[in-house]
Design a protein around this motif. Structure first.
Motif, PDB file in Angstrom:
ATOM      1  N   ARG A 175       0.897  -1.336  -0.021  1.00  0.00           N
ATOM      2  CA  ARG A 175      -0.133  -0.097   0.193  1.00  0.00           C
ATOM      3  C   ARG A 175       0.776   1.242   0.098  1.00  0.00           C
ATOM      4  O   ARG A 175       0.512   2.091  -0.612  1.00  0.00           O
ATOM      5  CB  ARG A 175      -0.961  -0.019   1.136  1.00  0.00           C
ATOM      6  N   GLN A 176       1.841   1.432   0.635  1.00  0.00           N
ATOM      7  CA  GLN A 176       2.664   2.423   0.926  1.00  0.00           C
ATOM      8  C   GLN A 176       3.475   2.558  -0.261  1.00  0.00           C
ATOM      9  O   GLN A 176       3.765   3.580  -0.687  1.00  0.00           O
ATOM     10  CB  GLN A 176       3.764   2.373   2.229  1.00  0.00           C
ATOM     11  N   LEU A 177       3.886   1.566  -1.127  1.00  0.00           N
ATOM     12  CA  LEU A 177       4.872   1.492  -2.267  1.00  0.00           C
ATOM     13  C   LEU A 177       3.798   2.711  -3.220  1.00  0.00           C
ATOM     14  O   LEU A 177       4.275   2.888  -4.422  1.00  0.00           O
ATOM     15  CB  LEU A 177       5.270   0.359  -2.684  1.00  0.00           C
ATOM     16  N   GLY A 178       2.499   2.044  -3.295  1.00  0.00           N
ATOM     17  CA  GLY A 178       1.478   2.586  -4.306  1.00  0.00           C
ATOM     18  C   GLY A 178       1.167   3.977  -4.242  1.00  0.00           C
ATOM     19  O   GLY A 178       0.360   4.438  -4.984  1.00  0.00           O
ATOM     20  N   SER A 179       1.366   4.531  -3.067  1.00  0.00           N
ATOM     21  CA  SER A 179       1.125   5.913  -2.662  1.00  0.00           C
ATOM     22  C   SER A 179       1.841   7.016  -3.614  1.00  0.00           C
ATOM     23  O   SER A 179       2.862   6.699  -3.958  1.00  0.00           O
ATOM     24  CB  SER A 179       1.548   6.487  -1.120  1.00  0.00           C
ATOM     25  N   ARG A 180       1.282   7.864  -4.117  1.00  0.00           N
ATOM     26  CA  ARG A 180       1.462   8.739  -4.853  1.00  0.00           C
ATOM     27  C   ARG A 180       2.754  10.044  -4.445  1.00  0.00           C
ATOM     28  O   ARG A 180       3.468  10.391  -5.129  1.00  0.00           O
ATOM     29  CB  ARG A 180       0.324  10.012  -5.264  1.00  0.00           C
ATOM     30  N   ARG A 181       2.865   9.859  -2.860  1.00  0.00           N
ATOM     31  CA  ARG A 181       3.806  10.415  -2.152  1.00  0.00           C
ATOM     32  C   ARG A 181       5.165   9.711  -2.106  1.00  0.00           C
ATOM     33  O   ARG A 181       6.287  10.306  -1.933  1.00  0.00           O
ATOM     34  CB  ARG A 181       3.326  10.650  -0.663  1.00  0.00           C
ATOM     35  N   TRP A 182       5.229   8.351  -2.419  1.00  0.00           N
ATOM     36  CA  TRP A 182       6.423   7.772  -2.675  1.00  0.00           C
ATOM     37  C   TRP A 182       7.167   7.745  -3.981  1.00  0.00           C
ATOM     38  O   TRP A 182       6.553   7.650  -5.027  1.00  0.00           O
ATOM     39  CB  TRP A 182       6.129   6.205  -2.351  1.00  0.00           C
ATOM     40  N   GLN A 183       8.250   7.895  -3.837  1.00  0.00           N
ATOM     41  CA  GLN A 183       9.229   8.227  -4.908  1.00  0.00           C
ATOM     42  C   GLN A 183      10.015   7.127  -5.571  1.00  0.00           C
ATOM     43  O   GLN A 183      10.845   7.295  -6.177  1.00  0.00           O
ATOM     44  CB  GLN A 183      10.178   9.565  -4.626  1.00  0.00           C
ATOM     45  N   THR A 219       4.301   7.551   7.119  1.00  0.00           N
ATOM     46  CA  THR A 219       2.726   7.283   6.746  1.00  0.00           C
ATOM     47  C   THR A 219       2.577   8.084   5.618  1.00  0.00           C
ATOM     48  O   THR A 219       2.537   9.011   5.194  1.00  0.00           O
ATOM     49  CB  THR A 219       1.944   7.878   7.823  1.00  0.00           C
ATOM     50  N   LEU A 220       2.273   7.211   4.507  1.00  0.00           N
ATOM     51  CA  LEU A 220       1.856   7.713   3.218  1.00  0.00           C
ATOM     52  C   LEU A 220       0.289   7.334   2.969  1.00  0.00           C
ATOM     53  O   LEU A 220      -0.091   6.451   3.114  1.00  0.00           O
ATOM     54  CB  LEU A 220       2.631   7.026   2.166  1.00  0.00           C
ATOM     55  N   ILE A 221      -0.422   8.262   2.494  1.00  0.00           N
ATOM     56  CA  ILE A 221      -1.866   8.319   2.242  1.00  0.00           C
ATOM     57  C   ILE A 221      -1.971   8.348   0.837  1.00  0.00           C
ATOM     58  O   ILE A 221      -1.364   9.205   0.159  1.00  0.00           O
ATOM     59  CB  ILE A 221      -2.282   9.496   2.889  1.00  0.00           C
TER      60      ILE A 221
END
Length: 343
Positions: A110-118, A341-343
């Motif tokens: 889920r966190q890898l798929g966040s738009r905020r993760w680069q 925490t990535l949303i």
């Protein structure tokens, strides 16, 4: 202690979730010889990608740690101090009270798929070993590697565990789509020293078999020659034997790291030293009188000797088989990583 309510045998116990930064906690004591005396605290973590504090001067910025505490029970482990953040003992408690983030794979995906993760590099095994014996029971790494592969996210693994070969096919798939760095930790080859200082780990020769197998399957593997233990594994003949074995296993590189003794690990190691090698206690007190690290002149001497041996045996001394920017060499005064925490 706040941990008295976690002493359960074959029953599910509940603990203070706030202590873990988790939503739920279940404690299990597994009644098998392999895990005798070990309690697993299963948690559903709120975050799994951790930012390494800038003050640590680590060569990588992000880590994933599916476990806390380690049944490898290495007496020198620098991560022992982190157990005190949970009000856990940094000695036997670190070896036997294992925190398991049971939702690590789904949370990472889920966190890898966040738009905020680069898509930055993620290092694993730099705190405690993600292929310790608990992984044989919980099987978190296949899901973690799968999530990283799906997102073509570069990653590295540092381990003493032979269990990594279980995931060889997964690593090969990941290697085909992203940068994957694997490094095995082998500080020495002396079997008697291994049995007392790293009692829960596979033997050094078994770890070198991992290097050999990965190399045979096209995955370059470096060796972190750590720790070189003063007065116990640092004689020229001992260094030569270790580097020769590393070279014979087909390692792409060898990087020496002298023993460092941070608070938490220092007390436990010195207690072990007093029990097994009491004649060395005063020498250690003098060598480490200025802090957690051996003097620079000693570190340089060991590094020079190992690099010379590496050249002699035809292997590169520069890094651990990982991209240079993420070589997992611990630095002084590392604080507990902050969670992202990535949303």
């Amino acid at each position: 202690m706040r941990w008295e309510n976690l002493t359960e045998s074959e029953e599910h116990g509940r603990a203070d979730a706030a202590l873990f930064g988790a939503d739920t906690v279940t404690s299990r004591t597994i009644d098998t010889p392999e895990f005798a005396g070990v309690t697993f605290h299963e948690i559903r973590a709120r975050s799994i990608i951790n930012r390494v504090p800038a003050v640590s001067r680590m060569s990588f910025q992000w880590t994933v740690n599916p476990y806390r505490g380690c049944t490898h029970a290495c007496v020198y482990c620098f991560a022992r101090k982190t157990h005190s953040y949970l009000d856990l003992d940094t000695g036997l408690g670190f070896d036997s009270q294992i925190v398991v983030k049971v939702n690590a794979p789904e949370l990472l995906r889920r966190q890898l798929g966040s738009r905020r993760w680069q898509g930055e590099h993620i290092a694993m095994g730099t705190n405690v070993d993600c292929y310790q014996r608990a992984e044989g029971r919980y099987r978190l790494m296949p899901g973690i590697i799968g999530a990283l592969t799906e997102h073509a996210n570069p990653f590295s693994i540092l381990t003493k565990g032979t269990l990594i070969l279980r995931d060889l096919d997964l690593l090969k798939r990941a290697h085909a789509v992203t940068d994957v760095g694997i490094s095995v930790s082998v500080g020495f080859t002396d079997p008697d020293l291994w049995r007392t200082v790293e009692p829960g780990t596979p033997a050094p020769e078994r770890r070198l078999d991992v290097v050999r197998t990965l190399s045979e399957h096209g995955i370059g593997c470096g060796v972190l020659m750590a720790p070189v233990i003063p007065f116990l594994s640092d004689e020229p003949a001992q260094l030569r034997a270790t580097v020769r074995a590393i070279a014979a296993a087909g390692a792409t590189s060898v990087t020496p790291l002298v023993l460092h003794l941070r608070p938490g690990a220092r007390e436990w190691f010195m207690s072990w030293l007093d029990q097994h090698h009491p004649y060395l206690v005063r020498r250690y007190e003098r060598l480490y009188a200025d802090g957690s690290y051996a003097p620079k002149w000693y570190q340089r001497r060991i590094t020079r000797q190992v690099h010379e041996l590496a050249r002699e045996y035809g292997i590169g001394p520069a890094d651990t088989g990982m991209p240079r920017r993420i070589t997992p060499v611990p630095e002084p005064d590392v604080q507990e990583p902050t969670q992202l925490t990535l949303i």
